[in-house]
Design a protein around this motif. Structure first.
Motif, mmCIF file in Angstrom:
data_model
loop_
_atom_site.group_PDB
_atom_site.id
_atom_site.type_symbol
_atom_site.label_atom_id
_atom_site.label_comp_id
_atom_site.label_asym_id
_atom_site.label_seq_id
_atom_site.Cartn_x
_atom_site.Cartn_y
_atom_site.Cartn_z
ATOM 1 N N PHE A 1 88.141 53.582 8.804
ATOM 2 C CA PHE A 1 88.510 53.634 7.384
ATOM 3 C C PHE A 1 87.276 53.140 6.635
ATOM 4 C CE2 PHE A 1 90.756 52.228 3.493
ATOM 5 C CZ PHE A 1 91.674 53.256 3.335
ATOM 6 N N PRO A 2 86.956 53.743 5.492
ATOM 7 C CA PRO A 2 85.760 53.276 4.779
ATOM 8 C C PRO A 2 85.984 51.892 4.184
ATOM 9 C CG PRO A 2 86.781 55.143 3.647
ATOM 10 C CD PRO A 2 87.608 54.877 4.848
ATOM 11 N N MET A 3 85.907 50.899 5.032
ATOM 12 C CA MET A 3 86.198 49.533 4.601
ATOM 13 C C MET A 3 85.204 48.560 5.211
ATOM 14 S SD MET A 3 89.693 47.351 5.168
ATOM 15 C CE MET A 3 90.609 47.945 3.759
ATOM 16 N N GLU A 4 84.841 47.566 4.381
ATOM 17 C CA GLU A 4 84.012 46.472 4.869
ATOM 18 C C GLU A 4 84.807 45.187 4.660
ATOM 19 O OE1 GLU A 4 79.532 46.367 4.197
ATOM 20 O OE2 GLU A 4 80.276 44.989 2.673
ATOM 21 N N VAL A 5 84.829 44.319 5.657
ATOM 22 C CA VAL A 5 85.590 43.080 5.558
ATOM 23 C C VAL A 5 84.631 41.912 5.363
ATOM 24 C CG1 VAL A 5 87.315 41.615 6.671
ATOM 25 C CG2 VAL A 5 87.297 44.063 7.141
ATOM 26 N N LEU A 6 84.910 41.091 4.352
ATOM 27 C CA LEU A 6 84.132 39.865 4.124
ATOM 28 C C LEU A 6 85.017 38.693 4.509
ATOM 29 C CD1 LEU A 6 82.852 40.584 0.488
ATOM 30 C CD2 LEU A 6 81.755 41.189 2.654
ATOM 31 N N PHE A 7 84.518 37.807 5.364
ATOM 32 C CA PHE A 7 85.297 36.650 5.787
ATOM 33 C C PHE A 7 84.881 35.431 4.976
ATOM 34 C CE2 PHE A 7 85.230 39.457 9.522
ATOM 35 C CZ PHE A 7 86.596 39.648 9.659
ATOM 36 N N LEU A 8 85.831 34.913 4.180
ATOM 37 C CA LEU A 8 85.521 33.851 3.221
ATOM 38 C C LEU A 8 86.564 32.743 3.262
ATOM 39 C CD1 LEU A 8 84.861 36.252 0.212
ATOM 40 C CD2 LEU A 8 83.108 35.031 1.504
ATOM 41 N N ARG A 9 86.260 31.611 2.629
ATOM 42 C CA ARG A 9 87.296 30.587 2.414
ATOM 43 C C ARG A 9 88.307 31.144 1.420
ATOM 44 N NH1 ARG A 9 86.295 24.960 0.479
ATOM 45 N NH2 ARG A 9 88.504 24.994 0.937
ATOM 46 N N ASP A 10 89.578 30.884 1.656
ATOM 47 C CA ASP A 10 90.591 31.482 0.784
ATOM 48 C C ASP A 10 90.419 31.079 -0.684
ATOM 49 O OD1 ASP A 10 91.474 28.864 1.053
ATOM 50 O OD2 ASP A 10 93.587 29.420 1.281
ATOM 51 N N ASP A 11 89.972 29.837 -0.910
ATOM 52 C CA ASP A 11 89.818 29.350 -2.295
ATOM 53 C C ASP A 11 88.787 30.152 -3.089
ATOM 54 O OD1 ASP A 11 90.872 26.145 -1.894
ATOM 55 O OD2 ASP A 11 90.181 27.287 -0.157
ATOM 56 N N ASP A 12 87.834 30.753 -2.373
ATOM 57 C CA ASP A 12 86.757 31.489 -3.050
ATOM 58 C C ASP A 12 87.121 32.944 -3.329
ATOM 59 O OD1 ASP A 12 85.258 29.191 -2.831
ATOM 60 O OD2 ASP A 12 84.329 29.798 -0.930
ATOM 61 N N ILE A 13 88.173 33.421 -2.681
ATOM 62 C CA ILE A 13 88.473 34.859 -2.748
ATOM 63 C C ILE A 13 88.786 35.356 -4.171
ATOM 64 C CG2 ILE A 13 90.110 36.643 -1.943
ATOM 65 C CD1 ILE A 13 89.947 35.323 0.848
ATOM 66 N N PRO A 14 89.623 34.648 -4.954
ATOM 67 C CA PRO A 14 89.890 35.174 -6.308
ATOM 68 C C PRO A 14 88.619 35.350 -7.155
ATOM 69 C CG PRO A 14 91.523 33.522 -5.735
ATOM 70 C CD PRO A 14 90.481 33.481 -4.654
ATOM 71 N N GLN A 15 87.709 34.380 -7.044
ATOM 72 C CA GLN A 15 86.458 34.489 -7.813
ATOM 73 C C GLN A 15 85.646 35.713 -7.370
ATOM 74 O OE1 GLN A 15 85.011 31.933 -10.244
ATOM 75 N NE2 GLN A 15 84.173 33.966 -10.679
ATOM 76 N N TYR A 16 85.532 35.904 -6.067
ATOM 77 C CA TYR A 16 84.762 37.044 -5.559
ATOM 78 C C TYR A 16 85.383 38.367 -5.993
ATOM 79 C CZ TYR A 16 81.627 34.262 -2.656
ATOM 80 O OH TYR A 16 80.668 33.396 -2.226
ATOM 81 N N VAL A 17 86.717 38.407 -6.063
ATOM 82 C CA VAL A 17 87.379 39.648 -6.487
ATOM 83 C C VAL A 17 87.186 39.855 -7.990
ATOM 84 C CG1 VAL A 17 89.613 40.829 -6.698
ATOM 85 C CG2 VAL A 17 89.022 39.675 -4.559
ATOM 86 N N GLU A 18 87.260 38.770 -8.753
ATOM 87 C CA GLU A 18 87.006 38.904 -10.192
ATOM 88 C C GLU A 18 85.598 39.436 -10.434
ATOM 89 O OE1 GLU A 18 88.178 35.919 -13.440
ATOM 90 O OE2 GLU A 18 86.009 35.737 -13.442
#
Ligand code: ATP
Ligand code: ZN
Length: 284
Positions: free
Chosen positions: A42-59
């Motif tokens: 599937f054309p997907m790349e997975v980034l493994f991060l701390r959960d607390d940082d995920i909303p900021q990275y998505v924003e």
């Protein structure tokens, strides 16, 4: 063009997030590179991060989508879309006080010190309830705060309640129910939005399948009508004649929720040789 998804690197969300992708037919070979991985199919790349940082990275569109607990999503209060609840990592954010203290409703918190890792959610909750209290933000082991004299109460995540119990605390009021959710950048451009649509379609098929079972049984023909009425099915059950005269085989789908009740009724109506099998994917 790849859809970039942020997943918790390790912790309570990691395994179920990876399992969900796997069941969606998206296989990730997490090679030597621990921060990023590519999906094979599937054309997907997975980034493994701390959960607390995920909303900021998505924003910020560093990741297009991500999986986090609703608790983290609300606490971070970033501009992201909540796309889908995922049904795992269910827990609640709750208020707890020392076991020996009396609880007279929210009034008991007035002017008290409450320790939490969720100051924003707690402040909003206190405002809504018109309670003034002092919030002490601590990042971990919140449950020990009352025992060491740092706070009078805590606001923390609870699932079974055993951590509270072993720290001499009792849960007194829920603040937020939480489960894992899929969040997305607010303005995904078209090729990515289309990939997200495909992913959501697969997630829904997987989740419906998890909540349903395929059921096969044998029924005497004179009981067929009663048995068919018991089975809800997707449309109507499949009925096939058996080699033995006067008997039929009935196939249908039942939800996990009323599964045992249905089995009891089927038995009471003469069903025999009941087989129940898991469904892998379900597309309606
Ligand atoms: P990270 O290192 O990524 O910051 P963390 O220590 O903050 O991890 P975890 O303890 O792995 O986080 O919890 C991640 C999420 O899992 C929580 O934000 C919550 O949504 C959910 N969660 C927390 N506690 C429980 C629990 N007891 N049962 C089920 N789900 C939980
Ligand atoms: Zn965290």
């Amino acid at each position: 063009m790849k859809l970039k998804i942020a997943i918790q690197k390790s912790g309570r969300l990691h395994d179920d997030s990876m399992k969900l992708l796997h069941e969606c037919g998206i296989h990730i070979h997490n090679g030597m590179n621990r921060l990023k991985a590519e999906a094979e199919d599937f054309p997907m790349e997975v980034l493994f991060l701390r959960d607390d940082d995920i909303p900021q990275y998505v924003e910020d569109a560093v990741a297009d989508i991500g999986i986090v607990g609703e608790n983290v999503m609300h606490e971070k209060a970033k501009s992201v879309d909540l796309v889908e609840k995922l049904g795992f990592s269910k827990c609640r954010l709750s208020l707890a006080i020392p076991r020996e203290q009396d609880w007279n409703g929210m009034q008991s918190l007035r002017d008290k010190r409450i320790a939490t890792s969720y100051p924003r959610i707690l402040q909003n909750f206190l405002n809504k309830n018109k309670i003034r209290a002092e919030i002490h933000e601590i990042s971990g082991s919140v449950e020990i705060a009352p025992g060491i004299g740092l706070a009078d109460a805590i606001c923390d995540l609870v699932s079974s309640g055993s951590t509270l119990l072993s720290n001499g605390l009792k849960e007194v009021h829920p603040v937020l129910q939480s489960e894992a959710v899929l969040i997305a950048h607010e303005a995904l451009e078209l090729p990515k939005a289309e990939l997200l649509r495909q992913l959501i379609f697969r997630i829904n098929a997987v989740r419906k399948a998890r909540n349903n079972k395929y059921i096969l049984l044998n029924a005497p023909n004179e009981k067929l009508e009663a048995i068919i009425n018991i089975l809800p099915g997707m449309k109507s059950p499949t009925v096939l004649p058996l080699a033995e005269k006067g008997w039929s085989s009935v196939h249908s789908v039942v939800t996990e929720h009323d599964f045992w009740q249905i089995i009891e009724k089927l038995k009471a109506n003469g069903a025999q040789g009941i087989l129940v099998v898991p469904i892998e994917k379900m597309i309606i």
